[in-house]
Enzyme design. Structure first.
Site, short mmCIF file in Angstrom:
data_model
loop_
_atom_site.label_atom_id
_atom_site.label_comp_id
_atom_site.label_asym_id
_atom_site.label_seq_id
_atom_site.Cartn_x
_atom_site.Cartn_y
_atom_site.Cartn_z
CG ASP A 124 -2.15 8.39 -3.43
OD1 ASP A 124 -1.90 8.28 -2.22
OD2 ASP A 124 -2.83 9.34 -3.89
CD GLU A 166 -7.09 11.97 -0.27
OE1 GLU A 166 -7.44 11.09 -1.06
OE2 GLU A 166 -6.17 11.81 0.56
C1 BGC Z 1 -3.45 10.95 -0.93
C2 BGC Z 1 -2.01 11.34 -1.10
C3 BGC Z 1 -1.24 11.16 0.18
C4 BGC Z 1 -1.41 9.74 0.67
C5 BGC Z 1 -0.64 9.44 1.94
C6 BGC Z 1 -3.61 9.61 -0.23
O1 BGC Z 1 -4.92 9.39 0.17
O2 BGC Z 1 -4.09 10.92 -2.18
O3 BGC Z 1 -1.93 12.67 -1.55
O4 BGC Z 1 0.10 11.50 0.00
O5 BGC Z 1 -2.78 9.50 0.90
O6 BGC Z 1 -1.21 10.02 3.05
#
Ligand code: BGC
Length: 656
Positions: free
Chosen positions: A331, A528
């Site tokens: 991630d 998030e």
């Molecule tokens: C998230 C992921 C995402 C990634 C890329 C992260 O902050 O947890 O789900 O795919 O960012 O944007």
């Protein structure tokens, strides 16, 4: 012939092949087609092409394949892609070209691709993006209901169709890889990513894994111009963290639950966190897996282990026991979460991450530091060459399967279909099927169109940004993020026929006698940890730094509550529609005065779909993908709990 021999010799030398014997010399002087390196020969089986290419690569080129940068870091000088041998580029949430149009997207990705192909071995990049409810970053995309709404449909074929559209809109505008679907099982609705989950039971999530088929197609279809590589995320247990153990990420603030710790016994973890990965790998052949920012601390463990450094689960379980043959992408800056605060250096985290089994590293801006650290780790024997070759082989395999070596540039044949009527019709159907009717007294629904007034109120009646939620134009989404589509109010107006539609967001305009009231209430966007209940009261977003946001509390805002009170006190019938990424607490007072209650989730660009059910041109068939609690204090609450006493049970939904 001479030219051929020299070019062949150069290639062979580059690959480290010694031209000592006349036999080799004869081989390199063979007819023109024999001059094509095996990896560039589309007729050869993928494993042969991978082995051939791998054999030609230097350590720097291999390390580069394992590295992914964010577009903002390379946009001003894409030649970095070749000079740093980057294997992949991503767009983070809100990282978009100017102008943000489908054509500009395709041009941008092709510009980066051109830069990649200028490298010694001409290895194409893989471009990744969060197509989590359609390609929400792109203005003009069809924006689908977030996964929680798709879970409510209980319609795996529809989910596959929706994701196929999402894949087509993504691939025809450049990116060949989606960081989706989230196969998280959201166990606590206070989690800010609840809406990214199809639901609270592994069985429901597994049922909806047809999303992977929609994105990737059947095995062998990855090459098609309307498919993308999918990503099952976040491995594993992202939805199982304990409230109060959240973020260990010092850069983004402290979240109460997102990025927290799974404090369960191993059997519970297997059942609620690992289970969905079994069919994702074995039946749906998902091409990539993204580890979770969260930690696990099984009952009896004295320490917690971050998933990015979890060798037992990534290498042992996922790749070993379950036979996952795709690649693992970390991630965003994910390795920063390995052993936080333990004095662990970045260089040590790189070693722990790669040895845990991560194959490609999402290092948005510090990719060069990453490459230096990994190179050093190989040279000092902390990471084996076998591990590097395994990682690179996995990545190259997917690039070959995607047909990138034959067709590195965007096939724009289907670009004109982005956001077209046929795509929106599928999204609209998904919205219709996702609506869950929770209460329907006095036959308030469907609304009868026999003149009179339809009085529409509430904060989410006429706001396409709110109804689309996070991951829409920007990472956090926003009330002012306007995209093409229809709001719920616009949908109501289209259906109203001879009835007069009055709209007053706060219900300050008088409610005419005999009116049918529709109050559309709910949440404002987040993503998030910023969506965690009692999480940060500001949002961090590119161009939207530290903007204050209403605290997330799973309650109706006071403005929405008073709109419900006003409308329900005066209207003949009073319908409340909740637009939100999770269940919201409906106080007994508001519930009592409400004739009909609808959970609309986050429907996306096609607000008409909500109106279709309200007016009965489509029927309510959706059922709750998560338990609807009476109060926030009941969280976490899930079907099967002892003393389960929700307001509406998991699976509940009235029909019309
Ligand atoms: C998230 C992921 C995402 C990634 C890329 C992260 O902050 O947890 O789900 O795919 O960012 O944007």
């Amino acid at each position: 012939m001479i030219t051929i021999t020299i070019r062949s010799a150069a290639r062979a030398a580059v690959a480290g092949v010694l031209l000592a014997s006349p036999l080799v010399a004869v081989a390199v002087a063979a007819p023109a087609q024999a001059d094509t390196p095996a990896y560039e020969d589309a007729a050869r089986p993928v494993p042969q092409r991978v082995a051939d290419l791998l054999g030609r690569m230097t350590l720097a080129e291999k390390v580069g394949q394992m590295t992914q940068a964010e577009r903002a870091s390379i946009d001003s000088d894409p030649s970095i892609i070749a000079s740093d041998n980057l294997g992949s580029v991503l767009s983070g949430g809100g990282s978009v070209p100017t102008p943000n149009t489908p054509t500009a997207w395709a041009d941008m990705v092709d510009r980066y691709q051109r830069a990649a192909l200028a490298s010694r071995l001409h290895i194409p990049i893989l471009y990744g993006i969060d197509t989590v409810h359609g390609d929400g970053n792109m203005y003009g995309a069809t924006v689908f209901p977030h996964n929680i709404g798709l879970g409510a449909t209980r319609d795996p074929a529809l989910v596959a169709a929706a994701e196929h559209v999402a894949a087509s809109e993504t691939r025809s505008t450049g990116p060949q890889w989606a960081f989706a679907p989230c196969i998280c099982v959201a166990r606590d609705d206070r989690w800010g990513r609840t809406y990214e989950s199809f639901g609270e039971t592994p069985a429901l999530v597994e049922q909806m894994e047809t999303a992977i088929d929609g994105l990737q197609g059947r095995p062998g279809q990855l090459k098609d111009n309307d498919r993308v590589l999918a990503t099952a995320k976040h491995f594993a247990g992202d939805g199982l963290t304990t409230y109060g153990t959240g973020s260990n990420d010092q850069t983004t603030g402290n979240y109460p639950i997102d990025q927290g710790v799974d404090q369960v016994d191993r059997a519970t973890f297997d059942r609620l966190a690992l289970a969905p990965y079994v069919p994702a790998v074995q039946q749906h052949h998902v091409g990539s897996v993204m580890p979770s920012y969260s930690d696990v601390q099984f009952t009896g463990d004295t320490t917690r282990t971050n998933m990015h450094g979890n060798r037992d689960l990534i290498t042992g379980w996922l790749k070993g026991k379950e036979g996952f043959d795709g690649f693992v992408i970390s991630d965003y800056n994910g390795i920063d979460h390995i052993q936080p605060g333990a004095g662990t250096t970045f260089e040590q985290r790189v070693v722990l991450g790669v040895n845990a089994g991560i194959d490609m590293f999402m290092q948005p801006s510090n990719f060069a530091d990453f490459e230096a650290a990994l190179t050093d780790a190989v040279n000092t024997g902390q990471v084996s060459m076998a591990r590097i070759d395994d990682a690179v082989s996995r990545i190259l395999t997917k690039k070959f399967e995607l047909g990138l070596f034959e067709h590195p540039y965007t096939d724009r044949t289907q670009l004109p279909e982005v956001g077209d009527a046929a795509h929106r019709a599928i999204a609209r159907r998904a919205v219709q099927e996702s609506q869950v009717l929770l209460r329907n007294r006095k036959h308030a629904l469907p609304i009868r169109r026999n003149g009179g007034t339809i009085y529409v109120a509430g904060s989410n009646a006429d706001n396409i940004g709110n109804q689309s939620g996070g991951w829409t134009l920007t990472w956090q989404g926003g009330s002012t993020n306007v995209i093409p589509g229809t709001t719920i109010l616009q949908g109501i107006r289209q259906h109203a026929g001879h009835a007069r539609v009055t709209y007053s967001a706060t219900a300050s305009a008088p409610v005419p006698h005999g009116a049918t009231g529709v109050v559309v209430v709910g949440e404002t966007p987040y993503s998030e940890g910023f969506g965690d209940v009692n999480g940060p009261q500001w949002a961090y977003d590119p161009g939207d730094h530290n903007v204050p946001r209403p605290v997330k509390d799973m309650q109706l805002s006071s403005a929405d509550k008073s709109a419900v009170d006003r409308v329900c006190a005066a209207a003949a019938k009073c319908i409340v529609v909740v637009v939100s990424g999770r269940p919201l607490q409906i106080d007994p007072k508001q519930l009592k005065e409400t004739d009909a209650l609808v959970a609309a989730w986050l429907p996306g660009s096609e607000g008409e779909g909500v109106a279709d059910d309200l007016f009965g041109t489509a029927h309510y068939t959706g059922t709750l993908p998560v338990t609807w609690p009476r109060t926030v204090a009941q969280e976490p609450i899930n079907v099967g709990d002892p003393n389960y006493d929700p307001l509406y049970a998991y699976g509940f939904g009235l029909r019309t």
